[in-house]
Each structure stands twice: as C-alpha cells, then as structure tokens.
Design a protein around this motif. Sequence first.
Motif, PDB file in Angstrom:
ATOM      1  N   ALA A   8      25.255  26.006-111.843  1.00  0.00           N
ATOM      2  CA  ALA A   8      26.103  25.412-110.804  1.00  0.00           C
ATOM      3  C   ALA A   8      26.482  26.457-109.753  1.00  0.00           C
ATOM      4  N   ALA A   9      26.778  27.687-110.220  1.00  0.00           N
ATOM      5  CA  ALA A   9      27.154  28.754-109.286  1.00  0.00           C
ATOM      6  C   ALA A   9      25.999  29.088-108.364  1.00  0.00           C
ATOM      7  N   ARG A  10      24.780  29.109-108.945  1.00  0.00           N
ATOM      8  CA  ARG A  10      23.611  29.432-108.133  1.00  0.00           C
ATOM      9  C   ARG A  10      23.384  28.374-107.057  1.00  0.00           C
ATOM     10  N   ALA A  11      23.508  27.142-107.409  1.00  0.00           N
ATOM     11  CA  ALA A  11      23.289  26.048-106.452  1.00  0.00           C
ATOM     12  C   ALA A  11      24.366  26.046-105.361  1.00  0.00           C
ATOM     13  N   ALA A  12      25.608  26.280-105.789  1.00  0.00           N
ATOM     14  CA  ALA A  12      26.707  26.291-104.811  1.00  0.00           C
ATOM     15  C   ALA A  12      26.548  27.456-103.825  1.00  0.00           C
ATOM     16  N   PHE A  13      26.155  28.616-104.350  1.00  0.00           N
ATOM     17  CA  PHE A  13      26.005  29.775-103.467  1.00  0.00           C
ATOM     18  C   PHE A  13      24.852  29.567-102.483  1.00  0.00           C
ATOM     19  N   ARG A  14      23.780  28.912-102.962  1.00  0.00           N
ATOM     20  CA  ARG A  14      22.639  28.662-102.072  1.00  0.00           C
ATOM     21  C   ARG A  14      23.075  27.759-100.916  1.00  0.00           C
ATOM     22  N   ALA A  15      23.857  26.756-101.210  1.00  0.00           N
ATOM     23  CA  ALA A  15      24.330  25.839-100.170  1.00  0.00           C
ATOM     24  C   ALA A  15      25.256  26.563 -99.183  1.00  0.00           C
ATOM     25  N   ILE A  16      26.131  27.404 -99.752  1.00  0.00           N
ATOM     26  CA  ILE A  16      27.037  28.168 -98.880  1.00  0.00           C
ATOM     27  C   ILE A  16      26.235  29.112 -97.976  1.00  0.00           C
ATOM     28  N   ASN A  17      25.210  29.756 -98.522  1.00  0.00           N
ATOM     29  CA  ASN A  17      24.419  30.720 -97.758  1.00  0.00           C
ATOM     30  C   ASN A  17      23.645  30.037 -96.637  1.00  0.00           C
ATOM     31  N   GLU A  18      23.173  28.793 -96.882  1.00  0.00           N
ATOM     32  CA  GLU A  18      22.472  28.061 -95.817  1.00  0.00           C
ATOM     33  C   GLU A  18      23.418  27.789 -94.647  1.00  0.00           C
ATOM     34  N   ARG A  19      24.633  27.401 -94.956  1.00  0.00           N
ATOM     35  CA  ARG A  19      25.626  27.188 -93.896  1.00  0.00           C
ATOM     36  C   ARG A  19      25.955  28.507 -93.195  1.00  0.00           C
ATOM     37  N   TRP A  20      25.984  29.570 -93.984  1.00  0.00           N
ATOM     38  CA  TRP A  20      26.261  30.930 -93.436  1.00  0.00           C
ATOM     39  C   TRP A  20      25.210  31.312 -92.385  1.00  0.00           C
ATOM     40  N   GLU A  21      23.920  31.168 -92.738  1.00  0.00           N
ATOM     41  CA  GLU A  21      22.839  31.542 -91.828  1.00  0.00           C
ATOM     42  C   GLU A  21      22.834  30.691 -90.562  1.00  0.00           C
ATOM     43  N   ALA A  22      23.300  29.452 -90.685  1.00  0.00           N
ATOM     44  CA  ALA A  22      23.291  28.561 -89.524  1.00  0.00           C
ATOM     45  C   ALA A  22      24.392  28.908 -88.517  1.00  0.00           C
ATOM     46  N   ILE A  23      25.380  29.632 -88.946  1.00  0.00           N
ATOM     47  CA  ILE A  23      26.519  29.924 -88.064  1.00  0.00           C
ATOM     48  C   ILE A  23      26.147  30.897 -86.941  1.00  0.00           C
ATOM     49  N   GLY A  24      25.371  31.910 -87.222  1.00  0.00           N
ATOM     50  CA  GLY A  24      24.999  32.879 -86.187  1.00  0.00           C
ATOM     51  C   GLY A  24      25.769  34.191 -86.302  1.00  0.00           C
ATOM     52  N   HIS A  25      25.724  34.990 -85.211  1.00  0.00           N
ATOM     53  CA  HIS A  25      26.264  36.356 -85.247  1.00  0.00           C
ATOM     54  C   HIS A  25      27.782  36.377 -85.127  1.00  0.00           C
ATOM     55  N   VAL A  26      28.346  37.426 -85.721  1.00  0.00           N
ATOM     56  CA  VAL A  26      29.773  37.717 -85.592  1.00  0.00           C
ATOM     57  C   VAL A  26      29.910  39.030 -84.818  1.00  0.00           C
ATOM     58  N   PRO A  27      31.112  39.391 -84.349  1.00  0.00           N
ATOM     59  CA  PRO A  27      31.274  40.680 -83.662  1.00  0.00           C
ATOM     60  C   PRO A  27      30.753  41.845 -84.499  1.00  0.00           C
ATOM     61  N   ARG A  28      30.090  42.784 -83.856  1.00  0.00           N
ATOM     62  CA  ARG A  28      29.424  43.872 -84.570  1.00  0.00           C
ATOM     63  C   ARG A  28      30.377  44.657 -85.462  1.00  0.00           C
ATOM     64  N   ASP A  29      31.588  44.927 -84.991  1.00  0.00           N
ATOM     65  CA  ASP A  29      32.495  45.743 -85.790  1.00  0.00           C
ATOM     66  C   ASP A  29      33.012  45.013 -87.025  1.00  0.00           C
ATOM     67  N   ALA A  30      32.933  43.678 -87.025  1.00  0.00           N
ATOM     68  CA  ALA A  30      33.404  42.910 -88.190  1.00  0.00           C
ATOM     69  C   ALA A  30      32.281  42.587 -89.160  1.00  0.00           C
ATOM     70  N   ARG A  31      31.034  42.778 -88.720  1.00  0.00           N
ATOM     71  CA  ARG A  31      29.876  42.372 -89.515  1.00  0.00           C
ATOM     72  C   ARG A  31      29.805  43.043 -90.891  1.00  0.00           C
ATOM     73  N   PRO A  32      29.932  44.365 -91.024  1.00  0.00           N
ATOM     74  CA  PRO A  32      29.780  44.989 -92.356  1.00  0.00           C
ATOM     75  C   PRO A  32      30.763  44.441 -93.392  1.00  0.00           C
ATOM     76  N   LYS A  33      32.003  44.241 -93.002  1.00  0.00           N
ATOM     77  CA  LYS A  33      33.017  43.810 -93.954  1.00  0.00           C
ATOM     78  C   LYS A  33      32.774  42.395 -94.446  1.00  0.00           C
ATOM     79  N   ILE A  34      32.487  41.476 -93.500  1.00  0.00           N
ATOM     80  CA  ILE A  34      32.314  40.082 -93.896  1.00  0.00           C
ATOM     81  C   ILE A  34      31.034  39.909 -94.721  1.00  0.00           C
ATOM     82  N   GLU A  35      29.963  40.646 -94.339  1.00  0.00           N
ATOM     83  CA  GLU A  35      28.711  40.539 -95.107  1.00  0.00           C
ATOM     84  C   GLU A  35      28.842  41.172 -96.478  1.00  0.00           C
ATOM     85  N   ALA A  36      29.654  42.215 -96.597  1.00  0.00           N
ATOM     86  CA  ALA A  36      29.862  42.859 -97.910  1.00  0.00           C
ATOM     87  C   ALA A  36      30.508  41.882 -98.894  1.00  0.00           C
ATOM     88  N   ARG A  37      31.388  41.038 -98.399  1.00  0.00           N
ATOM     89  CA  ARG A  37      32.039  40.071 -99.290  1.00  0.00           C
ATOM     90  C   ARG A  37      31.008  39.089 -99.864  1.00  0.00           C
TER      91      ARG A  37
END
Length: 409
Positions: free
Chosen positions: A297-326
Amino acid sequence: MSSDPWGRVDETGTVYVRTADGEREVGSWQAGSPEEALAYFERKYEGLVVEIGLLERRVRTTDLAPKDALTAIDHLRVSVDGAHAVGDLEALTKRLDALVGLVESRREERKAAKAKQTDEAKHSKEALVAEAEQLAESEQWRSAGERLRALVDTWKGLPRLDRKTDDELWHRFSHARSVFSKRRKAHFASLDAQREDARRAKEKLVDEAVALSKSTDWGPTAARYRELMTDWKAAGRAQRESEDDLWNRFRGAQDVFFAARSEVFAERDVEQREALSAKEELAIEAEKLLPVTDLKAARAAFRAINERWEAIGHVPRDARPKIEARMHAVERAIQESEENEWRRTNPEARARAAGLTGQLQAAVDKLVTQVEAARSAGNTARADKLAKELEGRQALLDQALKGLHEFGG
C-alpha cells in the motif's frame, strides 16, 4: 665809440667781439646809439646761451641718442664759432666741449648697459632653448604645448643678439618646437587610429547586442552579454562624438533583453512559489506513509504522490534541495522496507545463510573440544590460543544466526 668787456662799437658803427684770439667783427650798426648796438648783439649771445642750456638739459634728463646729441653739439659749435654776437664765446665753447664729454660718458654707459642687457638676453634665450629642448621630449601634450607657446611670447619680448648668435639659438629653439609638434601630431594620429579601431569593434558589439535583445534563451544570452561587456571595456574609447551614441545603443539593447527576462522571471517566480507550496503539501502527505506497515500500500501511495509531484514543475532554486530531500527520505525508507522483505523471503539467500551458520557452528563445536583437550593435557598456551580463535568464530556465528533469524528461520 662804446664798449663793454666782450665787445665794442667804433666810430663807424662797426661792432666787434673780443675773443682769446683778438677782436672779430660781428656786424655794423647805423640806426641808433652804440649802446643799443651792443645790447642787440648781446641779445644774440643770450640766444646762444639759451640754446646750449636747452641742449644740456636734454642730454642730462632725456634718452637723447649720443649720435643725435653730437650732431646738435656740432651744429651749435658752428653757430658759436661764427656767431654775430657779443659775449663770452669761449665760455660757450667750453660748455659745448664739456657737453661732448658728458655725451661720450653717456655713450659708454649705454654701451655697458647694452652689453649687460645683451648678456642677460643671451642667458635668457639659452635658458628658453634648454627648456624648449626638454619639453620637446615631454608627453604632457597640453601643458607642454601651452608652455612652449608661452616661451615664444617670452622670446619675442627679449632684445636681439648679434645675428649669428641669435640665429643659432633661434634654430635650436625652433627645432625643439618642431620636434614636439611632430611627436604630438604622431601621438594623436595614433590615438585617432586606435579610436577608429575601437569604434569599428564597438559597432560590431552593438550589432550583436541588438541581435540578442529579442532572445528568450535567457541563461546563455545573459552570459553572452557579460562577455560583450568585457569586450566593450577591452576595446578602448572611440571618438567622443561616437562613444556616447555607441554606448546608448549598446546599453539600450541590453535593457530590452533584461527587461523582458525580468518580466518572465517575475512570472516564473510566482509560478515556482505556487509549485513549492503544492510540493510541500505532497511531502507532508508522503511523510505520513512512514513508518511502513503495509509495504504494498505504501509503495502504491508513494507512486501516486510522485506522479503528482512530477506534474507540478519547478520550485525556486534555493528551496529545491530541502523539499526534494524530504521526498527522497520517504523513498529511501520504502526502498529499505522492500530490501528487508526481499531478504526475508528469498529462499536461496536463506539457504546460504543456513549453510554458513551450520559450518560456523561445527567450527565452534570443534574448537570447544580442542580447548578442553588442551587444558586437560595441561597445555595452557595452546588452550589460550585456541580460546581466542574460538571467540572470533563465535562472533561470526552470532552474526550468522542473527541474519538467519531475519529470514524467519
């Protein structure tokens, strides 16, 4: 007949003047008394006295030229020598002789003054020549040029020397000015050539800057503009009338590009801040999947979340490392759960672990027997050595048993 100390009138009316050389006839008088005759010729004498007095005053108080003074003295001397007058003519001659002496003295004084003036003028002109020759090698074009012009004015105010000396000094002076003028002309000709080269180079830079002004390739174009600015500074200055126009065109082209980029970046910043807010919400949603209790269930939920993540697009460069690390942290946790599950359910790995555990157990049992036998035989050294080896094998066995336990065996 009538007479006085310097002359007389005889009975015929003839008038005589007395001189050191004797009497001399000076005229005749028929119309009046002898006293009137003497008075008339004495007035002529007084006229000569006045003329000589005036000349003496001019010689003493004015700058009458010696030549002119001697001419005047000679003229008066002729008048005195042949004067139709009654009086002390010898005294007048002596005054003229004394005046000649004064004129000659003044002539010598003038000659000495002129010699001094000439000597001073020579030294002054030599100093002007020396300074001009020094200035001829100067590269202070403006100040040296002004100084040379001032030296010319000073030269004109000095008296002339003898022709040879004056011509020689003037030739050196004029040559120094000519050398400076040629050097200055060559310098500015070279400068003009350099400025023309700079103008042509900057024209090319302006053309490229204008061509780039409509570019939307923001990064490479901005970098190229920085290179163009470096080239601009290295090109040097063009002629003044061209420099300002070229710069305004060059800067204007850059302004067009950077204004457009700023507008696009401002819109992008708004979009990226909105994307960051959306990704922060997804990161929170993903972090709620931990700890993993249901791997599928965790694998399926994360895959769905990641698809939505990729569809969102870029974030400010200085915030990118922190949000992607999470997100990466959640992904790694799920991957670790998958690896643990695989190891636990892999039959081949379990068999290898069991075989290794059996081998290590047999080795440990053998070493236990050997240690006991050595101690029974009283071989303490061998027993200690085998005991150390036993400790190592036992540690390996404990690790193997732990791994086997993870497979559920």
